[in-house]
Design an enzyme around this catalytic site. Structure first.
Site, PDB file in Angstrom:
ATOM      1  CD  GLU A  76       2.549  12.367   8.195  1.00 48.66           C
ATOM      2  OE1 GLU A  76       2.523  11.555   9.116  1.00 48.66           O
ATOM      3  OE2 GLU A  76       2.661  12.028   7.000  1.00 48.66           O
TER       4      GLU A  76
ATOM      5  CD1 TRP B 180     -11.330   5.524  -6.516  1.00 46.34           C
ATOM      6  CD2 TRP B 180      -9.843   3.898  -6.189  1.00 46.34           C
ATOM      7  NE1 TRP B 180     -10.727   5.734  -5.300  1.00 46.34           N
ATOM      8  CE2 TRP B 180      -9.813   4.759  -5.072  1.00 46.34           C
ATOM      9  CE3 TRP B 180      -8.986   2.787  -6.212  1.00 46.34           C
ATOM     10  CZ2 TRP B 180      -8.974   4.561  -3.998  1.00 46.34           C
ATOM     11  CZ3 TRP B 180      -8.142   2.601  -5.129  1.00 46.34           C
ATOM     12  CH2 TRP B 180      -8.142   3.482  -4.041  1.00 46.34           C
TER      13      TRP B 180
ATOM     14  CG  ASN C 127     -12.115   8.012 -15.438  1.00 41.90           C
ATOM     15  OD1 ASN C 127     -12.652   6.919 -15.355  1.00 41.90           O
ATOM     16  ND2 ASN C 127     -10.893   8.196 -15.884  1.00 41.90           N
ATOM     17  N   GLY C 128     -14.846  10.341 -12.743  1.00 40.17           N
ATOM     18  CA  GLY C 128     -15.320  11.562 -12.102  1.00 40.17           C
ATOM     19  C   GLY C 128     -16.595  11.283 -11.306  1.00 40.17           C
TER      20      GLY C 128
ATOM     21  NE  ARG D  31      -6.086   6.484 -13.941  1.00 39.92           N
ATOM     22  CZ  ARG D  31      -6.174   7.761 -14.283  1.00 39.92           C
ATOM     23  NH1 ARG D  31      -5.178   8.342 -14.899  1.00 39.92           N
ATOM     24  NH2 ARG D  31      -7.245   8.456 -14.026  1.00 39.92           N
TER      25      ARG D  31
ATOM     26  CD  GLU E 152       7.029   7.275   5.742  1.00 44.25           C
ATOM     27  OE1 GLU E 152       6.702   6.089   5.797  1.00 44.25           O
ATOM     28  OE2 GLU E 152       6.203   8.205   5.681  1.00 44.25           O
TER      29      GLU E 152
ATOM     30  CG  HIS F 213      10.300  17.991  30.641  1.00 41.60           C
ATOM     31  ND1 HIS F 213      10.494  18.409  31.944  1.00 41.60           N
ATOM     32  CD2 HIS F 213       9.309  18.777  30.156  1.00 41.60           C
ATOM     33  CE1 HIS F 213       9.641  19.383  32.234  1.00 41.60           C
ATOM     34  NE2 HIS F 213       8.917  19.635  31.154  1.00 41.60           N
TER      35      HIS F 213
ATOM     36  CE  LYS G 248       0.134   4.090  -0.144  1.00 41.07           C
ATOM     37  NZ  LYS G 248       0.571   5.298   0.589  1.00 41.07           N
TER      38      LYS G 248
ATOM     39  CB  CYS H 122     -12.167   5.535 -13.048  1.00 35.02           C
ATOM     40  SG  CYS H 122     -13.340   5.399 -11.706  1.00 35.02           S
TER      41      CYS H 122
ATOM     42  CE  LYS I 264       5.264  10.628   5.004  1.00 37.59           C
ATOM     43  NZ  LYS I 264       4.043  10.375   5.673  1.00 37.59           N
TER      44      LYS I 264
HETATM   45  C1  AGP Z   1       3.135   6.664   6.219  1.00 37.27           C
HETATM   46  O1  AGP Z   1       3.859   7.327   5.269  1.00 37.27           O
HETATM   47  C2  AGP Z   1       3.091   5.194   6.090  1.00 37.27           C
HETATM   48  N1  AGP Z   1       2.682   4.770   4.828  1.00 37.27           N
HETATM   49  C3  AGP Z   1       2.410   4.509   7.268  1.00 37.27           C
HETATM   50  O2  AGP Z   1       2.719   5.127   8.459  1.00 37.27           O
HETATM   51  C4  AGP Z   1       0.860   4.379   7.167  1.00 37.27           C
HETATM   52  O3  AGP Z   1       0.266   5.620   7.398  1.00 37.27           O
HETATM   53  C5  AGP Z   1       0.392   3.320   8.174  1.00 37.27           C
HETATM   54  O4  AGP Z   1       0.973   2.085   7.875  1.00 37.27           O
HETATM   55  C6  AGP Z   1      -1.110   3.199   8.200  1.00 37.27           C
HETATM   56  O5  AGP Z   1      -1.615   2.808   6.966  1.00 37.27           O
HETATM   57  P1  AGP Z   1      -3.120   2.967   6.602  1.00 37.27           P
HETATM   58  O6  AGP Z   1      -3.458   4.400   6.592  1.00 37.27           O
HETATM   59  O7  AGP Z   1      -3.256   2.316   5.263  1.00 37.27           O
HETATM   60  O8  AGP Z   1      -3.906   2.229   7.669  1.00 37.27           O
END
Ligand code: AGP
Length: 608
Positions: A479, A76, A102-103, A29, A486, A502, A603, A2, A483
């Site tokens: 993970e 939010w 907010n909160g 935000r 990507e 293997h 995103k 928020c 990172k």
């Molecule tokens: C990770 O850094 C990416 N943004 C991507 O792998 C993401 O986790 C994936 O597209 C899934 O998105 P979601 O969690 O919004 O479903």
């Protein structure tokens, strides 16, 4: 998350325009509804609705409101869906007190029942609405307005940044803060209250930052602050802000990704507020089901893998994690006795939605964990947990990954308790670790930053690297590698450490970086063997292990990241991933890439 803004203008009735523009600059935000309240000629007018600012402004003409004092809010959703009723500001029964918040007010349901019993009528499902009614109650008892506000605030448990205007006091905005940011802006003929500096930077650069338990009021040329804990008036000196509005949005960090990495302690602390009832409800579905399938994409899939390992540790039944885009083709066993848990930060990932719809057709109970209230995945689920990580702007998921693992950890402990795999005392100890883990997260980030920065110089010059782990170390390895590829565009493979011999080991040559995830559990001895195996072929080992673990001696001191002890290895992805996020971030920076805008990525991936 928020956003709040409040403003008083001297000699102008265009406060709504200022509120609207300030809310516009809070959009980054993330929010799902918006509203303003303006006080004029002894009356308060509120205009609010679900939707984006432009849309709501077009529909309700927010800017058309005339008055010189007002407050505004972008919401939010946490308590109650995004809707006109739930949007802020909220009014008391008389319509003369307006509040934005907010909160999370943790004791709102007790307060609400108490106030309802006294005849107060609530119009929303929010926790916030108790505040104007509490103030109204104080006024009824004959308290002056500020005293009534103070008494209302002193009854609140949880976190808040609060602003209030009252028709009876049109030249002041009342404010209070605890655990949610709030700043004041001072100008010659105006004053401002805001949750975030950037929103008021185009009006003033003289900012007062409020501290926890600060409460008071502001008018043009007037400022009163006292501290509820110190029980005394306090002076907060204004500072002159010289950053640009863009830098201010990032809170002084050069990128959203770095800001969000650093927000993880707060996000984890907030995430502990997921209600016990909510966890219990979902854990019951898990315990009652014959089999459990966790599905997701990308980073969220890695969280699912961690969740599946945690659940398998306690429950004796088929439990697995699967990449959502594979579900329709791999055809896992799904029927009416299956609990499917979809995990998604955005709540909009099409692959995950498709897998959910497929599972529903097969009769599964469809559950989800999302970070966005009201998202499609939320709406299409039989039951959902909405996390409290706050909006994530950086394309690379960071704080939502740790919050997902945190949520799944809480779920696993609850399921273990319900099924009898853990007794009440054991579950209590693990829950305590999960409530406290945010502190260790802060410690890991502090310790790792300089090392990650210097190691990044090395990674920036490599074409390829491995991240290896076993058991609960594997999701962290996957993970960490994701990172790195990507945002830094260094080819990174996350692999089960045992499987690396293997095939992948063929790539290893002198100086080839291999990151080992080594929590102190039964995989540790095997990981030691893998480190030797790789080192013998010239690899440069980078080791993430617990404080004092002798495994660190397999490498140079600047290649080992140390994690504070005292947490179950099952929770290790939450802490062990943090140095890897920093390593990827600084490698991207060293290579000259913008980590907030990785090429070819979005995103939210809403296509199959
Ligand atoms: C990770 O850094 C990416 N943004 C991507 O792998 C993401 O986790 C994936 O597209 C899934 O998105 P979601 O969690 O919004 O479903």
């Amino acid at each position: 998350m928020c956003g709040i803004v409040g403003c008083i203008l001297q000699g102008s009735s265009e406060v709504a325009k200022v509120l609207r523009d300030a809310l516009k600059s809070l959009e980054y935000r993330g929010y799902d509804s918006v509203g303003v309240a303006v006080c004029s000629e002894g009356r308060i007018t509120v205009k609010k609705d679900a939707g984006k600012l432009e849309e709501v402004d077009r529909k309700l003409n927010l800017r058309g409101l005339k008055g010189s004092v007002g407050i505004g809010h972008t919401r939010w959703a946490t308590h109650g869906r995004p809707s006109q009723e739930n949007a802020h500001p909220h009014l008391d029964c008389t319509g003369t007190i307006a509040v934005a918040h907010n909160g999370i007010i943790e004791n709102y349901s007790e307060l609400r029942s108490e106030l309802a019993a006294r005849g107060h009528v609530f119009r929303s499902e929010t926790d916030t609405e108790v505040v104007p009614h509490l103030v109204e109650e104080g006024l009824k008892r004959g308290l002056p307005l500020y005293e009534a506000f103070k008494q209302a605030v002193s009854r609140l448990e949880g976190s808040y940044a609060l602003v209030m205007i009252a028709a009876s006091s049109p030249s002041r905005i009342y404010f209070a803060r605890k655990d949610s940011p709030l700043v004041l802006g001072l100008a010659k003929k105006a004053c401002y209250v805001c949750s975030d500096i950037p929103a008021i930077l185009s009006y003033t650069r003289d900012i007062v930052t409020l501290r926890n338990y600060d409460i008071g009021y502001i008018g043009v040329g007037e400022l009163w602050i006292e501290n509820l804990k110190l029980k005394a008036p306090v002076k907060r000196a204004p500072m002159r802000v010289t950053w640009s509005a863009e830098a201010a949005q990032k809170g002084g960090y050069p990128h959203f990704m770095l800001k969000e990495i650093h927000e993880q302690p707060t996000a984890l602390r907030e995430n502990s507020r997921i209600s016990r009832e909510q966890l219990e409800k979902m854990a019951k579905h898990v315990v009652d089901a014959d089999n459990v399938l966790l599905i997701a994409a990308g980073t969220s899939y890695h969280a699912c893998l961690a969740g599946a390992i945690q659940l398998l540790n306690y429950l004796r039944k088929p439990i697995s994690a699967m990449i959502s885009s594979e579900v329709q083709f791999m055809k896992p066993h799904i029927d009416s006795r299956t609990a499917l848990i979809a995990v998604s930060q955005s709540g909009e990932t099409m692959d995950t939605l498709k897998a959910m719809r497929y599972a529903r057709e097969m009769g599964a109970k469809v559950l989800s964990i999302v970070n966005v209230f009201g998202s499609t995945i939320h709406r299409e689920s039989d039951d959902t947990i909405v996390m409290f990580a706050g909006p994530e702007i950086g394309v690379a998921a960071t704080k939502t990954f740790t919050a997902q693992v945190h949520t799944l950890s809480m779920l696993a402990v609850k399921a273990a308790e319900l099924s009898g795999a853990l007794d009440h005392g054991e579950a209590g100890k693990l829950n305590m670790q999960l409530r406290e883990i945010w502190k260790a997260a802060g410690e890991v980030i502090r310790r790792s930053e300089i090392k990650a920065k210097s190691l990044a110089e090395y990674f920036a010059r490599r074409h390829s690297c491995f991240y290896l782990g076993r058991g609960i170390g594997l999701p962290t390895a996957l993970e960490g590698a994701l990172k790195m590829k990507e945002i830094a565009y260094v080819h990174a493979e996350g692999y089960p450490a045992g499987e690396s011999k293997h095939g992948p080991i063929a790539l290893v040559e002198e100086g080839f970086p291999v990151v080992f995830i080594a929590p102190r559990d039964e995989t540790r001895a095997k990981i030691a063997g893998n480190i030797e195996e790789m080192s013998a072929r010239g690899a440069k080992p980078i080791i993430v292990c617990e404080d004092g673990d002798q495994l660190a001696e397999y490498t140079q001191p600047d290649c080992a990241f140390h994690i504070p002890p005292g947490y179950s290895p099952l929770f290790s992805p939450i802490l062990y991933v943090l140095p890897l996020q920093l390593l990827a971030y600084y490698t991207a920076i060293t290579r000259g890439y913008d980590p907030d805008k990785p090429r070819n990525l979005a995103k939210s991936v809403t296509v199959e």
